[in-house]
Write a protein that holds these residues in place. Structure first.
Motif, PDB file in Angstrom:
ATOM      1  N   ALA A  52       0.687  -1.090  -0.042  1.00 23.58           N
ATOM      2  CA  ALA A  52       0.062  -0.077  -0.020  1.00 23.58           C
ATOM      3  C   ALA A  52       0.824   1.261  -0.099  1.00 23.58           C
ATOM      4  CB  ALA A  52      -1.122   0.006   1.139  1.00 23.58           C
ATOM      5  N   LEU A  53       1.666   1.432   0.935  1.00 28.81           N
ATOM      6  CA  LEU A  53       2.553   2.715   1.227  1.00 28.81           C
ATOM      7  C   LEU A  53       3.232   2.841  -0.269  1.00 28.81           C
ATOM      8  CD1 LEU A  53       3.767   2.533   4.608  1.00 28.81           C
ATOM      9  CD2 LEU A  53       1.799   3.414   3.828  1.00 28.81           C
ATOM     10  N   ALA A  54       3.443   2.210  -1.159  1.00 28.55           N
ATOM     11  CA  ALA A  54       4.082   2.240  -2.396  1.00 28.55           C
ATOM     12  C   ALA A  54       3.278   3.328  -3.219  1.00 28.55           C
ATOM     13  CB  ALA A  54       4.637   1.208  -3.191  1.00 28.55           C
ATOM     14  N   HIS A  55       1.951   3.313  -2.877  1.00 27.45           N
ATOM     15  CA  HIS A  55       1.136   4.043  -3.709  1.00 27.45           C
ATOM     16  C   HIS A  55       0.855   5.630  -3.212  1.00 27.45           C
ATOM     17  CE1 HIS A  55      -0.153   0.957  -6.349  1.00 27.45           C
ATOM     18  NE2 HIS A  55       0.191   0.049  -5.416  1.00 27.45           N
ATOM     19  N   VAL A  56       1.594   6.037  -2.287  1.00 31.37           N
ATOM     20  CA  VAL A  56       1.229   7.375  -1.457  1.00 31.37           C
ATOM     21  C   VAL A  56       2.229   8.279  -1.976  1.00 31.37           C
ATOM     22  CG1 VAL A  56       1.534   8.422   0.601  1.00 31.37           C
ATOM     23  CG2 VAL A  56       0.505   6.056   0.498  1.00 31.37           C
ATOM     24  N   ALA A  57       1.850   9.373  -2.447  1.00 33.21           N
ATOM     25  CA  ALA A  57       2.654  10.463  -2.885  1.00 33.21           C
ATOM     26  C   ALA A  57       3.054  11.332  -1.883  1.00 33.21           C
ATOM     27  CB  ALA A  57       1.852  11.395  -3.851  1.00 33.21           C
ATOM     28  N   GLY A  58       2.315  11.507  -0.638  1.00 37.45           N
ATOM     29  CA  GLY A  58       2.675  12.248   0.387  1.00 37.45           C
ATOM     30  C   GLY A  58       1.609  12.431   1.617  1.00 37.45           C
ATOM     31  N   TYR A  59       2.134  13.117   2.643  1.00 35.26           N
ATOM     32  CA  TYR A  59       1.089  13.527   3.595  1.00 35.26           C
ATOM     33  C   TYR A  59       0.793  15.038   3.826  1.00 35.26           C
ATOM     34  CZ  TYR A  59       2.434   8.503   4.276  1.00 35.26           C
ATOM     35  OH  TYR A  59       2.603   7.169   4.037  1.00 35.26           O
ATOM     36  N   ALA A  60      -0.384  15.351   4.514  1.00 37.88           N
ATOM     37  CA  ALA A  60      -0.557  16.803   4.850  1.00 37.88           C
ATOM     38  C   ALA A  60      -1.358  16.690   5.950  1.00 37.88           C
ATOM     39  CB  ALA A  60      -1.230  17.319   3.635  1.00 37.88           C
ATOM     40  N   VAL A  61      -1.268  17.567   6.706  1.00 37.42           N
ATOM     41  CA  VAL A  61      -2.255  18.028   7.609  1.00 37.42           C
ATOM     42  C   VAL A  61      -3.636  18.338   7.117  1.00 37.42           C
ATOM     43  CG1 VAL A  61      -2.795  19.707   9.736  1.00 37.42           C
ATOM     44  CG2 VAL A  61      -0.489  19.266   9.284  1.00 37.42           C
ATOM     45  N   SER A  62      -4.593  17.510   7.850  1.00 38.25           N
ATOM     46  CA  SER A  62      -6.096  17.605   7.227  1.00 38.25           C
ATOM     47  C   SER A  62      -6.951  18.081   8.482  1.00 38.25           C
ATOM     48  CB  SER A  62      -6.466  16.469   6.607  1.00 38.25           C
ATOM     49  OG  SER A  62      -7.886  16.460   5.960  1.00 38.25           O
TER      50      SER A  62
ATOM     51  N   GLY B 187      -3.222  21.293   4.511  1.00 36.34           N
ATOM     52  CA  GLY B 187      -1.780  21.810   4.319  1.00 36.34           C
ATOM     53  C   GLY B 187      -1.444  22.095   5.338  1.00 36.34           C
ATOM     54  N   PRO B 188      -0.143  22.988   5.478  1.00 35.58           N
ATOM     55  CA  PRO B 188       0.099  23.943   4.443  1.00 35.58           C
ATOM     56  C   PRO B 188       0.806  23.221   3.340  1.00 35.58           C
ATOM     57  CG  PRO B 188       1.618  24.143   6.301  1.00 35.58           C
ATOM     58  CD  PRO B 188       0.450  23.388   6.630  1.00 35.58           C
ATOM     59  N   ASP B 189       1.664  22.401   3.335  1.00 34.48           N
ATOM     60  CA  ASP B 189       2.312  21.897   2.471  1.00 34.48           C
ATOM     61  C   ASP B 189       2.299  20.202   2.134  1.00 34.48           C
ATOM     62  OD1 ASP B 189       3.939  24.091   2.525  1.00 34.48           O
ATOM     63  OD2 ASP B 189       5.542  23.184   2.674  1.00 34.48           O
ATOM     64  N   LEU B 190       2.402  19.593   1.076  1.00 32.09           N
ATOM     65  CA  LEU B 190       2.379  18.148   0.934  1.00 32.09           C
ATOM     66  C   LEU B 190       3.777  17.694   1.219  1.00 32.09           C
ATOM     67  CD1 LEU B 190       0.789  15.582   0.135  1.00 32.09           C
ATOM     68  CD2 LEU B 190       1.621  15.718  -2.222  1.00 32.09           C
ATOM     69  N   VAL B 191       4.138  16.808   2.054  1.00 33.00           N
ATOM     70  CA  VAL B 191       5.390  16.360   2.403  1.00 33.00           C
ATOM     71  C   VAL B 191       5.478  15.092   1.586  1.00 33.00           C
ATOM     72  CG1 VAL B 191       6.942  15.419   4.172  1.00 33.00           C
ATOM     73  CG2 VAL B 191       5.498  17.641   4.493  1.00 33.00           C
ATOM     74  N   PRO B 192       6.514  14.736   0.584  1.00 42.71           N
ATOM     75  CA  PRO B 192       6.524  13.483   0.082  1.00 42.71           C
ATOM     76  C   PRO B 192       6.531  12.393   0.815  1.00 42.71           C
ATOM     77  CG  PRO B 192       7.842  15.216  -1.132  1.00 42.71           C
ATOM     78  CD  PRO B 192       7.348  15.982   0.109  1.00 42.71           C
ATOM     79  N   ALA B 193       6.364  11.147   0.782  1.00 39.16           N
ATOM     80  CA  ALA B 193       6.201  10.041   1.226  1.00 39.16           C
ATOM     81  C   ALA B 193       7.611   9.646   2.051  1.00 39.16           C
ATOM     82  CB  ALA B 193       5.484   8.802   0.505  1.00 39.16           C
ATOM     83  N   GLU B 194       8.466   9.755   0.908  1.00 39.96           N
ATOM     84  CA  GLU B 194       9.884   9.621   1.304  1.00 39.96           C
ATOM     85  C   GLU B 194      10.575  10.131   2.520  1.00 39.96           C
ATOM     86  OE1 GLU B 194      12.469  12.561  -1.837  1.00 39.96           O
ATOM     87  OE2 GLU B 194      11.359  10.868  -2.713  1.00 39.96           O
ATOM     88  N   ARG B 195       9.909  11.532   2.825  1.00 44.32           N
ATOM     89  CA  ARG B 195      10.354  11.978   3.987  1.00 44.32           C
ATOM     90  C   ARG B 195       9.670  11.733   5.540  1.00 44.32           C
ATOM     91  NH1 ARG B 195      10.816  18.327   3.696  1.00 44.32           N
ATOM     92  NH2 ARG B 195      11.532  17.940   5.687  1.00 44.32           N
ATOM     93  N   VAL B 196       8.704  10.950   5.307  1.00 45.58           N
ATOM     94  CA  VAL B 196       7.815  10.321   6.257  1.00 45.58           C
ATOM     95  C   VAL B 196       8.374   9.090   6.742  1.00 45.58           C
ATOM     96  CG1 VAL B 196       5.858   9.966   7.375  1.00 45.58           C
ATOM     97  CG2 VAL B 196       5.832  12.059   6.019  1.00 45.58           C
TER      98      VAL B 196
ATOM     99  N   ASP C 160       7.875   6.957   9.034  1.00 46.95           N
ATOM    100  CA  ASP C 160       6.934   5.878   9.533  1.00 46.95           C
ATOM    101  C   ASP C 160       5.446   6.729   9.790  1.00 46.95           C
ATOM    102  OD1 ASP C 160       5.111   4.065  10.485  1.00 46.95           O
ATOM    103  OD2 ASP C 160       6.710   3.402  12.205  1.00 46.95           O
ATOM    104  N   PRO C 161       4.510   6.602   8.918  1.00 46.98           N
ATOM    105  CA  PRO C 161       3.348   7.268   9.126  1.00 46.98           C
ATOM    106  C   PRO C 161       2.511   6.859  10.512  1.00 46.98           C
ATOM    107  CG  PRO C 161       2.823   5.572   7.266  1.00 46.98           C
ATOM    108  CD  PRO C 161       4.307   5.828   7.816  1.00 46.98           C
ATOM    109  N   GLN C 162       3.185   5.971  11.135  1.00 44.25           N
ATOM    110  CA  GLN C 162       2.499   5.543  12.282  1.00 44.25           C
ATOM    111  C   GLN C 162       3.226   5.876  13.503  1.00 44.25           C
ATOM    112  OE1 GLN C 162      -0.375   3.929   9.829  1.00 44.25           O
ATOM    113  NE2 GLN C 162      -0.725   4.185  11.925  1.00 44.25           N
ATOM    114  N   ARG C 163       4.271   7.084  13.417  1.00 47.15           N
ATOM    115  CA  ARG C 163       4.817   7.367  14.536  1.00 47.15           C
ATOM    116  C   ARG C 163       4.636   8.918  14.411  1.00 47.15           C
ATOM    117  NH1 ARG C 163       4.185   3.041  15.759  1.00 47.15           N
ATOM    118  NH2 ARG C 163       5.952   1.718  16.527  1.00 47.15           N
ATOM    119  N   LEU C 164       3.380   9.659  14.244  1.00 46.45           N
ATOM    120  CA  LEU C 164       3.260  11.021  14.039  1.00 46.45           C
ATOM    121  C   LEU C 164       2.322  11.528  15.055  1.00 46.45           C
ATOM    122  CD1 LEU C 164       2.880  11.292  10.240  1.00 46.45           C
ATOM    123  CD2 LEU C 164       4.989  11.687  11.310  1.00 46.45           C
TER     124      LEU C 164
END
Length: 284
Positions: free
Chosen positions: A147-157, A186-195, A197-201
């Motif tokens: 699944a995570l290979a299909h993520v472009a990035g993450y943002a505050v929502s 937003g404010p920004d879209l942070v590319p997935a490569e910079r996150v 572990d999305p389960q540690r935010l």
């Protein structure tokens, strides 16, 4: 080593310019794309931005309004009751499978834009959430491992909700979620490569300076990877689609005095590594 960057959009509503932030620099990305939309992500836009960082010109626009970091998505898919403490505070049973509802894509607005309290609303509520932007088509994924290979990035929502419309007016969650301006992003879209572990935010939200929510994505009932895999069994996720992944405890619905939002209130929210947003409530 390639510099870290994030994607943003600056300018008046409907006239935003795609830019790239690299440290304190703001670069104009119009030579790469007219906008950060599904076509941009489908055509490997993040890789093209990365390759062009050294050649992009400085952004010279004079409109500093920050829009949502992506153009209107094809769909916004939301996950309800995805944190144990939030389900418990609302008196809901813990779901055995992800609870899915949809949000009108036109609700997406900038992270510092005003949020309109709907006419006849008495129960407008706040929800800080991790937003996920899909980068490549996901359909019938074999397992969450893909699944995570299909993520472009993450943002505050900010999944703003009107609880009476959502829960007391015929049982349709969508109409309590789809009022205009109900999804600052937003404010920004942070590319997935910079996150890493999305389960540690960590997620936090304040209303008029008083902290109301503090949680961590590690407490999700269903992880980001599980949610994407699960959704792909029921719908095709396209590049540019948004997933709101749920909110931790602390919403007005779960508080004893139910201090719902009113015109003049201010909501501030942040997620570790993804930035901070702030919205003022005004009457529609």
């Amino acid at each position: 080593m390639t510099a870290h960057f994030t994607l943003a959009r600056l300018g008046a509503p409907g006239h935003e310019v795609p830019v790239v932030r690299v440290g304190d620099r703001v670069l104009d990305a119009l030579s790469i794309t007219a906008d950060y939309d599904g076509n941009f992500f489908a055509r490997d836009g993040l890789a093209r931005v990365r390759a062009a960082l050294d050649t992009l010109p400085e952004y010279t626009g004079d409109d500093e309004r920050v829009g949502a970091p992506i153009a209107r998505p094809g769909k916004i898919v939301c996950i309800g009751l995805n944190y144990r403490d939030h389900a418990e505070e609302t008196g809901a049973a813990l779901p055995d499978e992800p609870v899915i509802f949809m949000k009108d894509p036109s609700t997406l607005v900038g992270p510092f834009d005003d949020v309109l309290i709907p006419r006849n609303s008495t129960k407008t509520d706040w929800e800080v959430e991790l937003g996920v932007v899909i980068g490549s088509t996901a359909r019938y994924l074999a397992s969450p491992d893909q699944a995570l290979a299909h993520v472009a990035g993450y943002a505050v929502s900010h999944d703003v909700s009107e609880r009476e419309f959502q829960l007391e007016r015929g049982g349709q969650w969508d109409k309590g979620k789809s009022c205009e301006t109900f999804n600052p992003f937003g404010p920004d879209l942070v590319p997935a490569e910079r996150v890493a572990d999305p389960q540690r935010l960590g997620l936090r939200l304040w209303v008029n300076g008083e902290q109301r929510q503090e949680g961590s994505t590690e407490n999700m009932l269903f992880s980001v990877a599980h949610v994407i895999w699960y959704l792909s069994q029921f719908m095709v996720l396209h590049p540019g689609d948004v997933i709101n992944t749920g909110t931790p405890a602390g919403v007005a619905l779960g508080l004893p005095d139910a201090p719902y939002l009113r015109a003049g209130d201010t909501v501030d929210l942040e997620i570790d590594g993804l930035g901070r947003a702030s919205q003022r409530m005004v009457q529609a």
